[in-house]
Design a protein around this motif. Structure first.
Motif, mmCIF file in Angstrom:
data_model
loop_
_atom_site.group_PDB
_atom_site.id
_atom_site.type_symbol
_atom_site.label_atom_id
_atom_site.label_comp_id
_atom_site.label_asym_id
_atom_site.label_seq_id
_atom_site.Cartn_x
_atom_site.Cartn_y
_atom_site.Cartn_z
ATOM 1 N N ALA A 44 82.947 57.149 -55.768
ATOM 2 C CA ALA A 44 81.559 57.600 -55.716
ATOM 3 C C ALA A 44 81.459 59.121 -55.759
ATOM 4 O O ALA A 44 80.513 59.684 -56.329
ATOM 5 C CB ALA A 44 80.894 57.059 -54.451
ATOM 6 N N LEU A 81 75.954 62.377 -50.599
ATOM 7 C CA LEU A 81 75.418 61.326 -51.466
ATOM 8 C C LEU A 81 76.473 60.260 -51.733
ATOM 9 O O LEU A 81 76.181 59.064 -51.741
ATOM 10 C CB LEU A 81 74.944 61.940 -52.782
ATOM 11 N N THR A 87 76.214 56.363 -50.559
ATOM 12 C CA THR A 87 76.362 55.358 -51.613
ATOM 13 C C THR A 87 77.512 54.404 -51.287
ATOM 14 O O THR A 87 77.390 53.185 -51.440
ATOM 15 C CB THR A 87 76.622 56.041 -52.966
ATOM 16 N N SER A 88 78.615 54.976 -50.816
ATOM 17 C CA SER A 88 79.769 54.152 -50.433
ATOM 18 C C SER A 88 79.411 53.208 -49.291
ATOM 19 O O SER A 88 79.824 52.047 -49.284
ATOM 20 C CB SER A 88 80.937 55.051 -50.018
ATOM 21 N N GLY A 142 76.466 51.983 -48.642
ATOM 22 C CA GLY A 142 75.620 50.926 -49.162
ATOM 23 C C GLY A 142 76.414 49.861 -49.892
ATOM 24 O O GLY A 142 76.181 48.658 -49.720
ATOM 25 N N ILE A 143 77.395 50.290 -50.710
ATOM 26 C CA ILE A 143 78.206 49.322 -51.464
ATOM 27 C C ILE A 143 79.152 48.573 -50.536
ATOM 28 O O ILE A 143 79.314 47.346 -50.639
ATOM 29 C CB ILE A 143 78.987 50.045 -52.575
ATOM 30 N N GLY A 167 74.047 55.682 -42.945
ATOM 31 C CA GLY A 167 74.583 54.847 -44.015
ATOM 32 C C GLY A 167 75.141 53.537 -43.501
ATOM 33 O O GLY A 167 75.040 52.506 -44.173
ATOM 34 N N PHE A 179 68.249 47.994 -51.205
ATOM 35 C CA PHE A 179 68.504 49.100 -52.137
ATOM 36 C C PHE A 179 67.426 50.180 -52.048
ATOM 37 O O PHE A 179 67.685 51.344 -52.386
ATOM 38 C CB PHE A 179 68.661 48.564 -53.554
ATOM 39 N N LEU A 238 68.904 52.470 -49.523
ATOM 40 C CA LEU A 238 69.935 53.334 -50.111
ATOM 41 C C LEU A 238 69.301 54.480 -50.896
ATOM 42 O O LEU A 238 69.693 55.647 -50.742
ATOM 43 C CB LEU A 238 70.845 52.498 -51.013
ATOM 44 N N LEU A 239 68.311 54.180 -51.734
ATOM 45 C CA LEU A 239 67.673 55.218 -52.551
ATOM 46 C C LEU A 239 66.908 56.220 -51.688
ATOM 47 O O LEU A 239 66.933 57.435 -51.957
ATOM 48 C CB LEU A 239 66.744 54.572 -53.577
ATOM 49 N N MET A 288 69.351 58.567 -50.070
ATOM 50 C CA MET A 288 69.799 59.573 -51.032
ATOM 51 C C MET A 288 68.732 60.646 -51.232
ATOM 52 O O MET A 288 69.036 61.841 -51.316
ATOM 53 C CB MET A 288 70.158 58.900 -52.357
#
Length: 428
Positions: free
Chosen positions: A88, A101, A105-106, A108-109, A149, A185, A188-189, A192
């Motif tokens: 990421a 960021l 992102t990590s 969230g995944i 996160g 999601f 997550l957005l 960010m």
């Protein structure tokens, strides 16, 4: 003495036992046993202790729980979190705050595999925090990003919290997972966006990262493919009617095992993963058994009906009822684990929500988001203390300062889903 009064006495006694640090599962079981025995008789109460445990453990609907836990533990043992973060990180290149960021992102995944907020926060912080600090990130931004996160694990499916809510309220677990996709999601957005706005206003909190070429970015995507594949397999299988949630959990766990073995997981790591899965699953099942006994007691004591009648007599609007329920969850989230909180409160508040006319799936999504918010809300956010246990040199006040932008973004997300229920129900 009326059954309602006995019910309120036992509920108060249970809260007192929990305040004295008795395990929540045991507190619910004791209160349920004594309350049922007091109202009905103690011989049937003993039978409920026996049948409640057996029926819970043998219930096929609960079998996805250990599978989803095993899937997350395998991802952690195989050190997938490190490859995920580094993959990421290449995507955001020279952006200011790019590592933050990448970290969120990590999270969230990774949460789409682990399904646990605390596990996500603990795993990702061990990988991302040292690099963020080494590259000059402020402690508040680095730790706040990871604490927030980690909460994504409770919403992005497959989520144990959504699974338990569906089972407790007899809603379709598959529908709960599908309903959680857009809100998950969105979280997550919005996280960010919170990072981007924060580093724009306070550029000293983060440094620009190293520029990466298109080839490096494409190479970094390779680390994300296994996670995306498992997520697509689980959600696509459920959404397409190919798998039941139980089958999807088994397929996902098998996929995670194959990936872990391919990445060199040894026999010791596998045994440790199985042992950790058993420990965590036992803890959750113990809480579910306690909740089942407590729910039987609530049904005979008529506590929930009494609350519904009282609220109806007050003539509160549905919106006010919702605000009261959400305020309760935010307060409890400061001091209690999300799973324990749901098991303890859903049997009580769910009838109130249904009496107010709320959609049960939508109410579940709103509830889980609010629980998620409580995990990072001062003064005792559970995820904040998880991060503090890893970053022992960072003051707890700095972490709470760092989560403020994420708390605000969660409030925005909650307001949007309350205002526009289609965001949770549109995919159903």
């Amino acid at each position: 003495m009326s059954s309602q009064l006995i019910g309120f006495i036992c509920v108060a006694g249970m809260l007192g036992m929990i305040a004295l640090r008795m395990p929540i599962a045991l507190g619910m079981a004791i209160a349920g046993f004594i309350g049922f025995g007091w109202i009905v008789a103690f011989d049937p109460a003993i039978s409920i202790l026996e049948s409640g445990a057996f029926e819970t453990i043998s219930n096929y609907d609960f079998s996805p729980i250990p599978m989803f836990i095993f899937m997350g533990v395998l991802a952690s043992k195989a050190r997938m979190s490190a490859e995920l973060f580094h993959g990421a990180k290449t995507l955001f290149g020279a952006w200011r705050g790019g590592m933050a960021l990448a970290a969120v992102t990590s999270c969230g995944i990774f949460s789409a595999i682990s399904g646990s907020s605390l596990a996500t926060a603990a795993s990702m912080s061990k990988v991302a925090l040292p690099e963020m600090k080494k590259n000059g990130y402020a402690d508040s931004l680095a730790t706040g990003t990871l604490a927030a996160g980690g909460t994504l694990g409770i919403m992005i499916p497959p989520s144990i919290a959504l699974l338990l809510y569906g089972l407790l309220t007899e809603q379709s677990v598959g529908d709960m997972f599908i309903a959680g996709i857009i809100p998950g999601f969105m979280g997550l957005l919005l996280y960010m966006a919170a990072i981007a706005i924060t580093v724009k206003i306070f550029p000293h909190l983060a440094t620009p990262g190293e520029a990466t070429t298109l080839r490096q970015k494409l190479s970094g995507l390779k680390g994300l493919i296994p996670f995306g594949g498992i997520f697509a397999l689980i959600i696509g299988g459920i959404y397409g009617g190919i798998f039941t949630p139980t089958e999807a959990a088994s397929v996902g766990a098998f996929g995670a095992l194959i990936i872990a073995l391919y990445r060199g997981m040894n026999w010791k790591d596998f045994v440790d993963a199985v042992a950790e899965t058993l420990v965590v699953s036992t803890m959750i099942f113990f809480m579910v058994i306690g909740a089942e006994i407590f729910s039987v007691f609530l049904s005979v004591s008529q506590v929930s009906n009494s609350l519904v009648n009282t609220v109806t007599a007050l003539e509160l609007s549905p919106f006010m009822i919702l605000l009261c329920i959400l305020a309760l969850y935010i307060v409890l989230g400061m001091v209690m684990d999300s799973i324990a909180m749901l098991l303890l409160t859903v049997p009580i508040v769910y009838p109130l929500a249904m009496a107010a006319g709320f959609d049960p799936i939508w109410f579940g999504i709103v509830t889980v988001i609010t629980v998620e918010l409580g995990l990072i809300t001062p003064p005792i956010g559970m995820n904040v203390f998880v991060i503090n246990s890893v970053a022992k040199d960072v003051r707890i006040t700095s972490i709470f300062k760092g989560v403020i932008p994420f708390v605000l973004s969660d409030i925005v997300r909650l307001a949007l889903i309350i205002g526009f229920p289609v965001l949770a129900l549109g995919l159903l």
